[in-house]
Motif scaffolding. Structure first.
Motif, PDB file in Angstrom:
ATOM      1  N   VAL A 155      -7.257   5.124  -6.496  1.00  0.00           N
ATOM      2  CA  VAL A 155      -6.355   4.935  -5.355  1.00  0.00           C
ATOM      3  C   VAL A 155      -7.135   5.141  -4.055  1.00  0.00           C
ATOM      4  O   VAL A 155      -8.037   5.969  -3.988  1.00  0.00           O
ATOM      5  CB  VAL A 155      -5.158   5.910  -5.398  1.00  0.00           C
ATOM      6  CG1 VAL A 155      -4.320   5.685  -6.642  1.00  0.00           C
ATOM      7  CG2 VAL A 155      -5.623   7.347  -5.343  1.00  0.00           C
TER       8      VAL A 155
ATOM      9  N   ILE B 178      -3.804   9.266  -1.610  1.00  0.00           N
ATOM     10  CA  ILE B 178      -2.721   9.665  -2.524  1.00  0.00           C
ATOM     11  C   ILE B 178      -1.425  10.003  -1.807  1.00  0.00           C
ATOM     12  O   ILE B 178      -0.488  10.501  -2.437  1.00  0.00           O
ATOM     13  CB  ILE B 178      -3.157  10.858  -3.399  1.00  0.00           C
ATOM     14  CG1 ILE B 178      -3.567  12.044  -2.531  1.00  0.00           C
ATOM     15  CG2 ILE B 178      -4.288  10.452  -4.332  1.00  0.00           C
ATOM     16  CD1 ILE B 178      -3.898  13.289  -3.345  1.00  0.00           C
TER      17      ILE B 178
ATOM     18  N   ARG C 205       0.634   7.821   0.002  1.00  0.00           N
ATOM     19  CA  ARG C 205       1.435   6.661   0.368  1.00  0.00           C
ATOM     20  C   ARG C 205       2.467   6.394  -0.716  1.00  0.00           C
ATOM     21  O   ARG C 205       2.188   6.510  -1.904  1.00  0.00           O
ATOM     22  CB  ARG C 205       0.553   5.422   0.569  1.00  0.00           C
ATOM     23  CG  ARG C 205      -0.311   5.477   1.807  1.00  0.00           C
ATOM     24  CD  ARG C 205       0.547   5.333   3.071  1.00  0.00           C
ATOM     25  NE  ARG C 205      -0.288   5.409   4.264  1.00  0.00           N
ATOM     26  CZ  ARG C 205      -0.618   6.522   4.867  1.00  0.00           C
ATOM     27  NH1 ARG C 205      -0.205   7.691   4.386  1.00  0.00           N
ATOM     28  NH2 ARG C 205      -1.367   6.507   5.954  1.00  0.00           N
TER      29      ARG C 205
ATOM     30  N   TYR D  82       1.524   4.002  -3.667  1.00  0.00           N
ATOM     31  CA  TYR D  82       0.580   4.557  -4.634  1.00  0.00           C
ATOM     32  C   TYR D  82       1.251   5.601  -5.522  1.00  0.00           C
ATOM     33  O   TYR D  82       1.029   5.637  -6.738  1.00  0.00           O
ATOM     34  CB  TYR D  82      -0.620   5.171  -3.914  1.00  0.00           C
ATOM     35  CG  TYR D  82      -1.343   4.220  -2.994  1.00  0.00           C
ATOM     36  CD1 TYR D  82      -1.499   2.879  -3.332  1.00  0.00           C
ATOM     37  CD2 TYR D  82      -1.856   4.652  -1.776  1.00  0.00           C
ATOM     38  CE1 TYR D  82      -2.154   2.004  -2.487  1.00  0.00           C
ATOM     39  CE2 TYR D  82      -2.518   3.778  -0.929  1.00  0.00           C
ATOM     40  CZ  TYR D  82      -2.660   2.451  -1.278  1.00  0.00           C
ATOM     41  OH  TYR D  82      -3.303   1.579  -0.441  1.00  0.00           O
TER      42      TYR D  82
ATOM     43  N   THR E 188       3.544   3.825  -8.031  1.00  0.00           N
ATOM     44  CA  THR E 188       2.773   3.115  -9.053  1.00  0.00           C
ATOM     45  C   THR E 188       2.180   4.093 -10.050  1.00  0.00           C
ATOM     46  O   THR E 188       2.198   3.864 -11.271  1.00  0.00           O
ATOM     47  CB  THR E 188       1.651   2.289  -8.404  1.00  0.00           C
ATOM     48  OG1 THR E 188       2.210   1.413  -7.413  1.00  0.00           O
ATOM     49  CG2 THR E 188       0.930   1.441  -9.436  1.00  0.00           C
ATOM     50  N   LEU E 189       1.658   5.221  -9.551  1.00  0.00           N
ATOM     51  CA  LEU E 189       1.112   6.250 -10.436  1.00  0.00           C
ATOM     52  C   LEU E 189       2.179   6.767 -11.402  1.00  0.00           C
ATOM     53  O   LEU E 189       1.893   7.012 -12.580  1.00  0.00           O
ATOM     54  CB  LEU E 189       0.555   7.408  -9.610  1.00  0.00           C
ATOM     55  CG  LEU E 189      -0.820   7.202  -8.972  1.00  0.00           C
ATOM     56  CD1 LEU E 189      -1.102   8.314  -7.976  1.00  0.00           C
ATOM     57  CD2 LEU E 189      -1.902   7.173 -10.051  1.00  0.00           C
TER      58      LEU E 189
ATOM     59  N   SER F 160      -9.320   9.478  -6.470  1.00  0.00           N
ATOM     60  CA  SER F 160      -8.893   9.204  -5.101  1.00  0.00           C
ATOM     61  C   SER F 160     -10.113   8.999  -4.223  1.00  0.00           C
ATOM     62  O   SER F 160     -11.000   9.857  -4.164  1.00  0.00           O
ATOM     63  CB  SER F 160      -8.047  10.358  -4.545  1.00  0.00           C
ATOM     64  OG  SER F 160      -7.762  10.141  -3.176  1.00  0.00           O
TER      65      SER F 160
ATOM     66  N   LEU G 130      -5.599   0.421  -7.410  1.00  0.00           N
ATOM     67  CA  LEU G 130      -4.446   0.185  -6.545  1.00  0.00           C
ATOM     68  C   LEU G 130      -4.856  -0.364  -5.183  1.00  0.00           C
ATOM     69  O   LEU G 130      -5.558   0.312  -4.422  1.00  0.00           O
ATOM     70  CB  LEU G 130      -3.645   1.487  -6.359  1.00  0.00           C
ATOM     71  CG  LEU G 130      -3.160   2.177  -7.630  1.00  0.00           C
ATOM     72  CD1 LEU G 130      -2.152   3.262  -7.292  1.00  0.00           C
ATOM     73  CD2 LEU G 130      -2.560   1.185  -8.606  1.00  0.00           C
ATOM     74  N   SER G 131      -4.419  -1.606  -4.911  1.00  0.00           N
ATOM     75  CA  SER G 131      -4.547  -2.228  -3.591  1.00  0.00           C
ATOM     76  C   SER G 131      -5.949  -2.121  -3.010  1.00  0.00           C
ATOM     77  O   SER G 131      -6.124  -1.779  -1.843  1.00  0.00           O
ATOM     78  CB  SER G 131      -3.546  -1.604  -2.607  1.00  0.00           C
ATOM     79  OG  SER G 131      -2.224  -1.900  -3.001  1.00  0.00           O
TER      80      SER G 131
ATOM     81  N   GLY H 259      -1.022  -4.201  -6.671  1.00  0.00           N
ATOM     82  CA  GLY H 259      -0.928  -4.282  -5.212  1.00  0.00           C
ATOM     83  C   GLY H 259      -1.450  -5.622  -4.749  1.00  0.00           C
ATOM     84  O   GLY H 259      -1.150  -6.654  -5.339  1.00  0.00           O
TER      85      GLY H 259
ATOM     86  N   ASN I 148      -6.901  -1.224   2.502  1.00  0.00           N
ATOM     87  CA  ASN I 148      -5.875  -2.066   1.901  1.00  0.00           C
ATOM     88  C   ASN I 148      -5.820  -3.390   2.663  1.00  0.00           C
ATOM     89  O   ASN I 148      -4.941  -3.632   3.473  1.00  0.00           O
ATOM     90  CB  ASN I 148      -4.532  -1.323   1.984  1.00  0.00           C
ATOM     91  CG  ASN I 148      -3.429  -2.065   1.291  1.00  0.00           C
ATOM     92  OD1 ASN I 148      -3.628  -3.115   0.726  1.00  0.00           O
ATOM     93  ND2 ASN I 148      -2.236  -1.515   1.361  1.00  0.00           N
TER      94      ASN I 148
END
Length: 340
Positions: free
Chosen positions: A66, A69, A71, A74, A77-78, A96, A123-124, A146, A190
């Protein structure tokens, strides 16, 4: 000499291309795949257990990378990834990046991702060429959740389409003076999602014969604080727009706070719409294009678990669901554009 290195030397290809060819990933020509596999057979190359998805030699853990951590997307999704992994007795290993380039170096160019896991969810993130090569050399099955990342399978909504849906809603209500709050997240990591949502807004406005003014396009950092600050700056300009489209619910919530402090009513004075589906948005009546990142995380984890169990890898995923949820923060403009 390692198996992949030996095949690379024999074929004259890079190690990353050899790795992609052995796994049958998109972007490698069929003759190249055939040549690599022929040489692999000649040298007796046996894929690693992580790449082949064999039942032995596994860590029974999947890594999740990620950008930060803190947002909403995120975190949700986790939750989805973890729920699916726990059902199969797998652990989640979290990496992270903390928004810093030094942590990207640690993650992508050292041994951090190579010894403790069987697959990766990212992620993203958008990767540079060096990072892509390092990921390919791990031979892990992987999925990005993402925004899309070239060369890696992707699960996510159609961000451009979601922005089009939100903008069309405002236009259908009669708004013509619409401001946009977007920008990059604070870490600048992102990349794809902010650009796609911005372009969806611009394209939809232009299709209606409206050219968005540059002073109506503000950077909100994809955070509550950023959205609040962007709305404060927007209120210093005249005239105030009749509607605001924020590219995330978190920015929209900050914008609504700034409007309340300025004694402006939502939606009577300014309508507000966003994208995401944050649970706090429902509390304040925020109209949004809602998605379900938890379900996206579940889908990614399930696909990787099935692949590790011997199923045929999925080469692509259909766009995740996104739907317009109309609440009380949007309505027809109660004043003509240009008033206050």
């Amino acid at each position: 000499m390692s198996g992949i290195q030996e095949i690379a030397c024999a074929t004259g290809l890079s190690k990353s291309t050899v790795s992609r060819a052995l796994r049958g990933l998109p972007g490698v020509a069929a003759p190249t795949i055939a040549a690599v596999r022929r040489v692999a057979e000649e040298v007796g190359y046996v894929p690693s257990s992580a790449a082949a998805g064999l039942a032995t030699g596994r860590q029974r853990a999947i890594g999740v990378v990620v950008p930060v951590i803190d947002r909403w997307f995120y975190v949700k999704t986790l939750e989805g990834v973890d729920a699916e992994l726990r059902r199969d007795g797998y652990d989640l290993v979290l990496y992270s990046l903390g928004g810093g380039s030094s942590d990207r170096e640690r993650a992508f160019h050292r041994s951090m991702l190579r010894r403790r896991i069987d697959a990766l969810v990212l992620l993203s993130l958008v990767f540079d060429e060096s990072e892509r090569e390092q990921l390919e050399l791990t031979e892990y099955p992987m999925v990005v959740v993402g925004g899309p990342a070239p060369g890696v399978r992707h699960i996510g909504i159609d961000d451009r389409g979601a922005a089009r849906l939100a903008t069309t809603h405002l236009l259908d209500l009669g708004h013509r003076d619409v401001a946009y709050i977007g920008g990059q997240d604070e870490a600048g990591m992102n990349v794809a999602v902010p650009y796609l949502r911005r372009d969806g807004f611009r394209d939809t406005m232009r299709a209606s014969g409206i050219e968005p003014a540059e002073d109506r396009m503000l950077d909100g950092g994809f955070s509550y604080r950023g959205g609040y600050g962007a709305m404060r700056r927007l209120l210093q300009r005249r005239p105030v727009p009749t509607a605001v489209f924020a590219a995330s619910d978190e920015m929209a919530l900050g914008a609504i706070t700034a409007l309340a402090e300025a004694s402006l009513r939502v939606p009577e004075d300014v309508s507000v719409i966003a994208i995401d589906g944050h649970e706090h948005g429902a509390v304040v009546g925020l109209t949004t294009v809602a998605q379900d990142p938890s379900e996206q995380g579940r889908t990614a984890a399930r696909a990787l678990l099935d692949e590790l169990g011997g199923a045929q890898p999925m080469s692509a995923f259909a766009p995740a669901a996104a739907r317009l949820v109309v609440r009380s923060s949007t309505g027809p403009p109660a004043r003509l554009p240009g008033v206050f």
